[in-house]
Every structure is written in C-alpha cells, then in structure tokens.
Design a protein around this motif. Structure first.
Motif, short mmCIF file in Angstrom:
data_model
loop_
_atom_site.label_atom_id
_atom_site.label_comp_id
_atom_site.label_asym_id
_atom_site.label_seq_id
_atom_site.Cartn_x
_atom_site.Cartn_y
_atom_site.Cartn_z
N VAL A 10 4.80 -45.65 19.55
CA VAL A 10 3.49 -45.83 20.34
C VAL A 10 2.94 -44.35 20.29
CG1 VAL A 10 2.37 -46.47 22.38
CG2 VAL A 10 4.18 -47.55 21.67
N ALA B 172 0.11 -40.93 33.07
CA ALA B 172 1.60 -41.45 33.37
C ALA B 172 2.56 -40.89 32.27
CB ALA B 172 1.35 -42.98 33.39
N GLY C 192 5.61 -41.52 31.52
CA GLY C 192 6.98 -42.33 31.25
C GLY C 192 7.44 -42.15 29.92
N ASN C 193 8.14 -43.19 29.41
CA ASN C 193 8.71 -43.08 28.07
C ASN C 193 7.67 -42.67 26.96
OD1 ASN C 193 11.39 -43.85 28.33
ND2 ASN C 193 10.83 -45.80 29.23
N VAL C 194 6.74 -43.45 26.86
CA VAL C 194 5.45 -43.09 25.99
C VAL C 194 4.81 -41.79 26.07
CG1 VAL C 194 3.44 -43.81 24.68
CG2 VAL C 194 4.96 -45.65 25.35
N ASP D 175 1.53 -38.17 37.21
CA ASP D 175 2.33 -39.34 37.27
C ASP D 175 2.78 -39.46 39.07
OD1 ASP D 175 4.44 -41.25 37.58
OD2 ASP D 175 4.63 -41.44 35.50
N PRO D 176 2.39 -40.31 39.77
CA PRO D 176 2.46 -39.84 41.15
C PRO D 176 4.11 -40.56 41.38
CG PRO D 176 1.34 -42.03 40.68
CD PRO D 176 1.35 -41.44 39.31
N PHE D 177 4.68 -41.07 40.76
CA PHE D 177 6.07 -41.51 40.91
C PHE D 177 7.15 -40.32 40.26
CE2 PHE D 177 3.32 -45.13 40.81
CZ PHE D 177 3.82 -45.84 41.91
N HIS E 165 -1.21 -43.81 29.53
CA HIS E 165 -0.01 -44.64 29.45
C HIS E 165 0.73 -45.31 30.93
CE1 HIS E 165 0.04 -42.74 25.71
NE2 HIS E 165 -0.06 -41.62 26.11
N ILE E 166 -0.47 -45.76 31.52
CA ILE E 166 -0.09 -46.37 32.71
C ILE E 166 0.15 -47.85 32.42
CG2 ILE E 166 -1.43 -45.01 34.65
CD1 ILE E 166 -3.98 -46.57 34.18
N THR F 247 -3.36 -46.42 24.41
CA THR F 247 -2.25 -47.31 23.89
C THR F 247 -1.68 -48.08 24.97
OG1 THR F 247 -0.64 -45.47 23.98
CG2 THR F 247 -2.06 -45.72 21.82
N ARG G 13 -2.89 -50.69 28.08
CA ARG G 13 -3.22 -51.94 28.25
C ARG G 13 -4.74 -52.08 28.44
NH1 ARG G 13 0.72 -53.76 26.52
NH2 ARG G 13 2.36 -54.94 27.41
N ASP H 18 -5.76 -49.04 21.16
CA ASP H 18 -4.88 -49.78 20.42
C ASP H 18 -4.80 -51.19 20.97
OD1 ASP H 18 -2.87 -50.82 18.36
OD2 ASP H 18 -1.36 -50.01 19.97
N ALA I 85 3.70 -50.48 18.57
CA ALA I 85 5.10 -50.72 18.42
C ALA I 85 5.54 -51.17 17.11
CB ALA I 85 5.71 -51.33 19.63
P1 NAD Z 1 7.25 -46.50 31.34
O1 NAD Z 1 7.52 -47.60 32.15
O2 NAD Z 1 8.13 -45.69 30.63
O3 NAD Z 1 6.16 -45.52 32.04
C1 NAD Z 1 5.32 -45.86 32.91
C2 NAD Z 1 4.99 -44.77 33.62
O4 NAD Z 1 3.75 -45.10 34.35
C3 NAD Z 1 6.17 -44.29 34.90
O5 NAD Z 1 6.37 -43.07 34.62
C4 NAD Z 1 5.55 -44.65 36.15
O6 NAD Z 1 5.81 -43.65 37.28
C5 NAD Z 1 3.92 -44.49 35.69
N1 NAD Z 1 2.72 -45.07 36.59
C6 NAD Z 1 3.04 -46.14 37.28
N2 NAD Z 1 1.80 -46.42 37.95
C7 NAD Z 1 1.19 -45.25 37.82
C8 NAD Z 1 -0.02 -45.05 38.34
N3 NAD Z 1 -0.72 -45.99 39.21
N4 NAD Z 1 -0.75 -43.77 37.91
C9 NAD Z 1 0.11 -43.10 37.23
N5 NAD Z 1 1.15 -43.34 36.79
C10 NAD Z 1 1.84 -44.62 36.90
O7 NAD Z 1 6.33 -47.16 30.43
P2 NAD Z 1 6.08 -46.90 28.75
O8 NAD Z 1 6.99 -47.37 28.09
O9 NAD Z 1 5.82 -45.43 28.68
O10 NAD Z 1 4.74 -47.66 28.43
C11 NAD Z 1 3.41 -47.44 29.06
C12 NAD Z 1 2.42 -48.11 28.62
O11 NAD Z 1 2.43 -48.48 27.09
C13 NAD Z 1 2.54 -49.71 29.21
O12 NAD Z 1 1.15 -50.10 29.69
C14 NAD Z 1 2.83 -50.38 28.14
O13 NAD Z 1 2.42 -51.68 28.36
C15 NAD Z 1 2.10 -49.97 26.92
N6 NAD Z 1 2.82 -50.01 25.71
C16 NAD Z 1 1.87 -50.15 24.61
C17 NAD Z 1 2.44 -50.43 23.41
C18 NAD Z 1 1.58 -50.87 22.08
O14 NAD Z 1 2.11 -51.34 21.42
N7 NAD Z 1 0.41 -50.29 22.19
C19 NAD Z 1 3.84 -50.46 23.25
C20 NAD Z 1 4.77 -50.29 24.26
C21 NAD Z 1 4.01 -49.87 25.65
#
Ligand code: NAD
Length: 308
Positions: free
Chosen positions: A107, A140, A142-144, A163-165, A195-196, A223, A225, A249, A275
C-alpha cells in the motif's frame, strides 16, 4: 490429525498456497484446499470437520460458523475482517484473527507511486515537480503510515506524522516529526497521505475546513478508505483551489463528477489495488498459517479480533 482448511472463493497465488502448505505440514498438520467454490453448501461441508481455516474475503456468517463443529480458529489473510460474524464465532468458541501489516509495504509503495504520478502531471508529457525536499504529512502512523515514512525519506522528503494514539517519542525516534493535531499536519504539509481507519470519529473528517489549510500546490493521497473523505466538500475545495490535486486508491461515489470537473488534477485507480501484489498475497497467507500453528501449539492469541 489437525486439519487446516484454506477456503478461498478467490484463490491465493500458487506460490502462497505452497508457502502455506510448508508451514502447515511442517507443523504436522494436514492442509485441505477448497478453492473457487460456487455454492455455499461446499463451504458448509468443508468447514464441518476442519480445525482451523484460512480465508480471504470469504463470508463466514453464523450459518457457516455454526456448521464448523470442530473449528477452533479462523484467520482472515488480510486486514479487514467484516466478512466474519465475530459474535457467532465467539458463541461457537472460535478465535478469529486477521494478519495486520502484511500488505503495508504494498500500500505504501502505491501511495508514493501515485504521488510521483500526480506531481509529474499524470505522465502527460509536460514538466512537473519533484518530491525531494517537500513536506509530507502522514495522517495516522500505523503499519502503512510507517512504510510510507520509510520510503518518503528515501525520496528526500521531510516527513511529519499525526497519530493521537502514539506518543511523540514513538514517532520521532523513527526520524519523523510528530505534530499535535490534524490541523497542524495539514497546514504544515504540501503533501498529505491518508492512513486513518474508517471509524465513527474519522468518517467524513477529511473536509473543507481541514483541506483548505494545506499550502499551495497541495496533493492529497488516499489509500485508506473513501468513507473518511467528505466528498461534497472536496469538490467545493477543488472548485475553489485549482492548485489542489487528489489521488485515490478508493474510487469515490462521485468519481464521474470528479473526473469530469478536475481532469488533470484528480486520479482514482479503477479498483482498490493497494494490497494487490504477489508479495502481499503470499505474506498474508503465510502469516495466517504461522498464526494458526502458534495458536494451536502455544495458545498465542496476539492477533485475535473477536471477544472470548
Ligand atoms: P493500522 O491499524 O496499522 O494503523 C492505523 C493507525 O491509525 C494506528 O496507528 C492508529 O493509532 C491510527 N488512528 C486511529 N484513529 C485515528 C485518528 N482518529 N486519527 C489519526 N490516527 C488514527 O492500519 P494500516 O494497516 O496502517 O491501514 C491504514 C488504512 O489503510 C486503513 O484504513 C485500511 O483500511 C487501509 N488499507 C487500504 C488498503 C488498500 O488496498 N488501499 C490495504 C490495506 C489497508
């Protein structure tokens, strides 16, 4: 012998199945394959005597979970698990897991790829701009988000994140500047990558007020939602700001309107493809297999997503 079912309406690549098979058979378990099934009955029969299942977008509703009499664990190879009825799984004493992070690099590469595409004017033959030295905001971390930061640093971008968390220390130890609010991120960064997750709080939260804070020649990369974007308000903003570009995306509901009004400033992939790589597919499948082995042998529930 412990039976692990792969139930995939849309099958894994052969390489992924081989990798899964290795993990399962090395653990002394048996692998059973149900691919491209056409009727629910086939799924109901297959789950009846399986101890574990690896699935993709396959629907594991109450009827399927109730039929899975010896099932102990279902792993969704991927991030989203809204195809599994979590309450029915809990009622049947079945642990449900996902495999977070396995598609994050795929992603992230797409996010930066779309950024290059946008600043080079969608490869239309005209002179564009570069990413080097520009400020990128990661909304955000997170992983992405983390993978985007790693790649963006390679481009020579100045990387910020909100990232508030997470604590500022956790973000800054990775060479990324932490900011205290979304407003600060958007007003600081010419580029923002979203990436939220889609939650009650984030739905429609990327709105006119926030986006209008972005500096000149802004680019929003989505990328995450589509639900997090306020679609009517991004139209209003892009009507007012001809320097604003948007690449996504996740095709918006108002794609036709966006494509027509903002030709040359807007792009959506035809189908979510962040993905969609061979590596992400294989990684998620193998992670699912490893999680099943670790759960059955050691009781590890680290990636459990349903209540006990
Ligand atoms: P993740 O769970 O690893 O990370 C999400 C992060 O968002 C976390 O660090 C969390 O602390 C943070 N977060 C939660 N609420 C928040 C807010 N209100 N403000 C700021 N940060 C906040 O998820 P990920 O794997 O990094 O995925 C991120 C996004 O990418 C998700 O929406 C997922 O659906 C989307 N995604 C899209 C595809 C694609 O094909 N385009 C594929 C995988 C994931």
């Amino acid at each position: 012998m412990t039976k692990v079912l792969i139930a995939t309406d849309k099958p894994f690549a052969a390489e992924a199945v081989n990798g899964i098979r290795n993990v399962i058979e090395n653990a002394g378990f048996e692998l059973v394959l149900l691919e491209k099934y056409t009727e629910k009955k086939q799924l109901l029969d297959a789950v009846a005597n399986a101890d574990a299942a690896i699935i993709r977008s396959d629907i594991f509703d109450k009827e399927v979970l109730d039929a899975a009499k010896s099932m102990k664990i279902v792993v969704r190879a991927g991030a989203g698990y809204d195809n599994v009825d979590l309450d029915a799984a809990t009622a049947n004493n079945i642990c449900v897991m996902n495999t977070p992070g396995q598609n994050a690099n795929a992603v992230a590469e797409l996010a930066l790829g779309m950024a290059v595409y946008a600043v080079r004017n969608f490869y239309n033959g005209t002179s564009g701009t570069e990413l080097f030295g520009k400020k990128l905001g990661i909304h955000a971390y997170g992983n992405v988000g983390r993978n985007v930061a790693r790649i963006a640093k390679g481009f020579g971008m100045e990387v910020y994140a909100f990232d508030p968390f997470l604590s500022a220390e956790a973000i800054e130890k990775e060479g990324v500047k932490a900011v205290a609010s979304a407003e600060e991120l958007y007003s600081t960064c010419q580029f923002v990558s979203l990436h939220i997750p889609a939650t009650a709080e984030t739905k429609n939260s990327i709105n006119y007020a926030l986006l209008s804070k972005m500096p000149k020649k802004a680019l929003l990369i989505n990328t995450a939602r589509k639900e997090v974007i306020n679609e009517a308000e991004i139209v209003k903003l892009m009507e007012e700001r001809t320097d604003f570009k948007y690449v996504t995306d996740i095709m918006p509901a108002n794609h036709a309107e966006m494509a027509e009004k903002f030709a040359g400033r807007y792009f959506s992939t035809p189908k979510k493809m962040g993905a969609q790589t061979a590596e992400a597919n294989t990684n998620a499948g193998i992670a699912a297999a490893n999680q099943i082995v670790d759960f059955i042998k050691n009781g590890n529930e680290r990636f459990r997503v349903n209540k006990k």
